[in-house]
Design a protein around this motif. Structure first.
Motif, PDB file in Angstrom:
ATOM      1  N   SER A 177      -3.835 -25.999   4.760  1.00 51.43           N
ATOM      2  CA  SER A 177      -3.472 -24.809   5.514  1.00 51.43           C
ATOM      3  C   SER A 177      -3.294 -25.153   6.989  1.00 51.43           C
ATOM      4  O   SER A 177      -3.332 -24.286   7.837  1.00 51.43           O
ATOM      5  N   VAL A 178      -3.109 -26.455   7.262  1.00 51.71           N
ATOM      6  CA  VAL A 178      -2.951 -26.870   8.658  1.00 51.71           C
ATOM      7  C   VAL A 178      -1.556 -26.531   9.142  1.00 51.71           C
ATOM      8  O   VAL A 178      -0.570 -26.871   8.496  1.00 51.71           O
ATOM      9  N   VAL A 179      -1.453 -25.837  10.270  1.00 52.56           N
ATOM     10  CA  VAL A 179      -0.122 -25.528  10.780  1.00 52.56           C
ATOM     11  C   VAL A 179       0.253 -26.396  11.974  1.00 52.56           C
ATOM     12  O   VAL A 179       1.430 -26.628  12.228  1.00 52.56           O
ATOM     13  N   GLN A 180      -0.733 -26.901  12.711  1.00 49.33           N
ATOM     14  CA  GLN A 180      -0.396 -27.675  13.906  1.00 49.33           C
ATOM     15  C   GLN A 180      -1.530 -28.633  14.246  1.00 49.33           C
ATOM     16  O   GLN A 180      -2.700 -28.253  14.264  1.00 49.33           O
ATOM     17  N   LEU A 181      -1.150 -29.883  14.545  1.00 53.42           N
ATOM     18  CA  LEU A 181      -2.129 -30.837  15.054  1.00 53.42           C
ATOM     19  C   LEU A 181      -1.798 -31.084  16.514  1.00 53.42           C
ATOM     20  O   LEU A 181      -0.635 -31.238  16.872  1.00 53.42           O
ATOM     21  N   SER A 182      -2.809 -31.119  17.375  1.00 55.43           N
ATOM     22  CA  SER A 182      -2.556 -31.407  18.786  1.00 55.43           C
ATOM     23  C   SER A 182      -3.520 -32.475  19.263  1.00 55.43           C
ATOM     24  O   SER A 182      -4.594 -32.656  18.696  1.00 55.43           O
ATOM     25  N   GLU A 183      -3.098 -33.153  20.313  1.00 48.84           N
ATOM     26  CA  GLU A 183      -3.978 -34.173  20.879  1.00 48.84           C
ATOM     27  C   GLU A 183      -4.063 -33.979  22.391  1.00 48.84           C
ATOM     28  O   GLU A 183      -3.159 -33.413  23.010  1.00 48.84           O
ATOM     29  N   PRO A 184      -5.155 -34.457  23.010  1.00 48.28           N
ATOM     30  CA  PRO A 184      -5.334 -34.261  24.445  1.00 48.28           C
ATOM     31  C   PRO A 184      -4.448 -35.203  25.265  1.00 48.28           C
ATOM     32  O   PRO A 184      -4.196 -36.329  24.856  1.00 48.28           O
TER      33      PRO A 184
END
Ligand code: GTP
Length: 566
Positions: free
Chosen positions: A401-408
């Motif tokens: 159910s992951v819609v978006q991965l983000s990184e710093p």
């Protein structure tokens, strides 16, 4: 000493431009330390700071200076130069009204000078430009003056030229500070009001327990006063108050305008929160606006090697972190390495300082993993989760159910000689950087800003930057928040085992035992019987199979090297 005769100031400088040396000279002039004794760099107290020659924890020193028939109380608030410690920097700046902006005459303005200047400027500090190291043969004073004038728009006539090393001209600085830096404003610092003191820093002393550095904003405070922390409502009776001179010097009373220490008489450093307000018990004053909590940017895992006593190791680690409240310290469990700890640091320098200390103290008994950054996962329905343990990262195989991965990301600010501009741009592009700004400073320096994923920054970006600029670049950076990222989890699963039967030098039979996913980790870590037993009992199904396959030993060194990506 009346409030109008207080001066609270900091020294803003790039690393190695001479902040500690200048501080020592000021302490000598005011008689706080004796020039004949070897008191080099009183302010850099921690061993690790001495070893690395950098300031990590802010140490404040008070001085009394007699000028035109009056006594002045000067608080020199020391602040770390490196941006990993930005929150400590902001805390220090917030208790001051002025700053010496120190520039090395042979190096000129560098990335940290620029970054710290803007911070000091935005916090309304009065700035006194100082050019240091004018005794050097390589000093180019007019060039440094040009840069100060152009980049900071400060007046050439206001620049003080000194040699902190020889002491030349340093005596002009104190009168200038008294004349130019405003006293703590009376409308903000009121001795008549009920006590409000903000905790600027805290550290642990084995003899007296916790010591706090506070900025007394309203009222006064003395030994025996009953005080409470606004955040926790914990109450204490003050055991001692005083100023750092350069070590603790007890005073009968602290008053508004002072940056001074308080010994609250307890041992557990977890009871103090930097930014919290101290008030008298029974007083209903509002807390002062707090500071942000430090936010870790880099994580490493630490795991006891086989046969190491977990409890003992934990105590010893806790002790190491007592003096740095910005380290996040939590228990964690890894499939491969069992029970251990997750350590969060403010940045890569911060992490590497502690890594050095851990390795020195615990050597082979501790497995330290390569640094990672926290990733953000956004799920359907708007829920978000920050993940800093690779085990928790969603794998792409399951329907998720992951819609978006983000990184710093960080905003990296670099300065270097102009001829390396192309090489630095290539380096930044190769590290997935996005250009924000490009400026040619006077005298052949380039100032460039790039947004770069923190994961690349901590992978020795500074080392690489120095590599492509022959050591001439300087770097500063600031948190630039999370950005969407196209990242995947990569897992190393089990290998196949081939069994061959040989007779008369010829292989006569061969069987390949297929990889099984579940028990690989148990095997990676098979040298400790008791840990293995524990893992095996969790993995009953793997157990049977493992017996038939045998053991694979991976040396601790090899495993550590793998984790370090060496
Ligand atoms: P950090 O604590 O890392 O921020 O460094 P710093 O800014 O405190 O610099 P520090 O005072 O440690 O000085 C760095 C080096 O420059 C030392 O080797 C000093 O001896 C030298 N230095 C400082 N001031 C002068 C100066 O006026 N002339 C010369 N020739 N050398 C100086």
């Amino acid at each position: 000493i009346p409030l109008k005769n207080y001066r609270n100031f900091i020294i803003v400088a790039h690393i190695d431009h001479g902040k500690s040396t200048l501080s020592d000279r000021l302490l000598e002039i005011t008689g706080v330390v004796n020039p004949t004794v070897d008191n080099k760099q009183v302010l850099d107290k921690l061993d690790v700071e001495r070893e690395r020659g950098i300031t990590v924890k802010a140490q404040t020193v008070s001085m009394i200076y007699h000028y035109r028939g009056e006594d002045y109380m000067l608080h020199l608030v020391d602040s770390p130069g490196h941006v990993d410690f930005r929150l400590e920097v902001i805390r220090s700046y917030a208790s001051c009204q002025g700053a010496l902006l120190l520039v090395d005459a042979s190096e000129g303005i560098k990335a940290q000078t620029v970054a710290n200047f803007y911070l000091a400027y935005s916090m309304n500090l009065h700035l006194i430009p100082v050019i240091n190291k004018i005794d050097l043969d390589t000093a180019d004073v007019p060039r440094a003056e040009d840069q100060i004038e152009e980049t900071f728009e400060l007046l050439r006539d206001d620049i003080v030229h000194v040699s902190a090393k020889t002491g030349f001209n340093v005596e002009y600085l104190l009168p200038k500070i008294i004349e130019d830096v405003p006293a703590p404003p009376a409308e903000k610092y009121n001795r008549e009001l009920p006590l409000r003191a903000q905790v600027v820093d805290s550290w642990y002393d084995p003899y007296v327990g916790v010591i706090m550095l506070v900025n007394v904003v309203d009222g006064s405070l003395k030994k025996g006063d009953k005080v409470e922390f606004c955040k926790t409502s914990e109450r204490y009776e003050v055991k001692e108050v005083g100023v750092m001179y350069p070590d603790r010097r007890p005073l009968p009373l602290l008053v508004a305008g002072q940056v001074a220490y308080v010994i609250p008489g307890f041992k557990d450093p977890n009871n103090v929160f930097v930014g919290d307000t101290l008030r008298k018990v029974g007083s209903a004053v509002e807390p002062l606006p707090g500071f942000e909590e430090p936010k870790p940017m880099v994580f490493v895992g630490a795991f006891p090697a086989d046969g190491t006593d977990f409890k003992k190791m934990e105590e010893s680690l806790q002790h190491l972190f007592l003096n740095d409240r910005s380290v996040v310290f939590q228990r964690t469990t890894s499939n491969a390495l069992g029970q251990g700890w997750k350590l969060g640091f403010l940045g890569s320098l911060h992490a590497s300082i502690f890594k050095d200390r851990l390795e020195k103290e615990h050597g082979k008994n501790l497995i330290i993993t390569a640094p990672t950054v926290p990733y953000k996962v956004a799920f359907k329905g708007g829920r978000e989760k920050i993940i800093s343990n690779p085990d928790d990262f969603p794998d792409g195989t399951k329907k998720s159910s992951v819609v978006q991965l983000s990184e710093p990301y960080v905003e990296a600010l670099m300065t270097f000689p102009k001829e390396y501009t192309g090489a630095v741009m290539t380096l930044c592009e190769n590290n997935r950087g996005q250009q924000k700004e490009l400026q040619y400073l006077s005298n052949g320096q380039t100032l460039m800003k790039y947004d770069i994923p923190t994961a690349h920054l901590i992978d020795d970006f500074f080392g690489k930057l120095k590599g492509v600029t022959r050591g001439y670049a300087s770097l500063d950076y600031d948190d630039a928040g999370y950005k969407p990222s196209d990242i995947y989890k990569m897992e190393l699963l089990q290998f196949e085992v081939v069994i061959q039967a040989r007779a008369n030098g010829r292989v006569v039979a061969r069987e390949t035992i297929k990889a099984r996913r579940k028990d690989v980790l148990a095997k990676l870590h098979a040298s400790d019987i008791s840990r293995r037993k524990k893992l095996l009992s969790k993995q009953k199904e793997g157990k049977k199979h493992m017996k038939s396959v045998g053991q694979v030993h991976i040396a601790n060194d090899a495993f550590q090297a793998f984790l370090r990506r060496e």
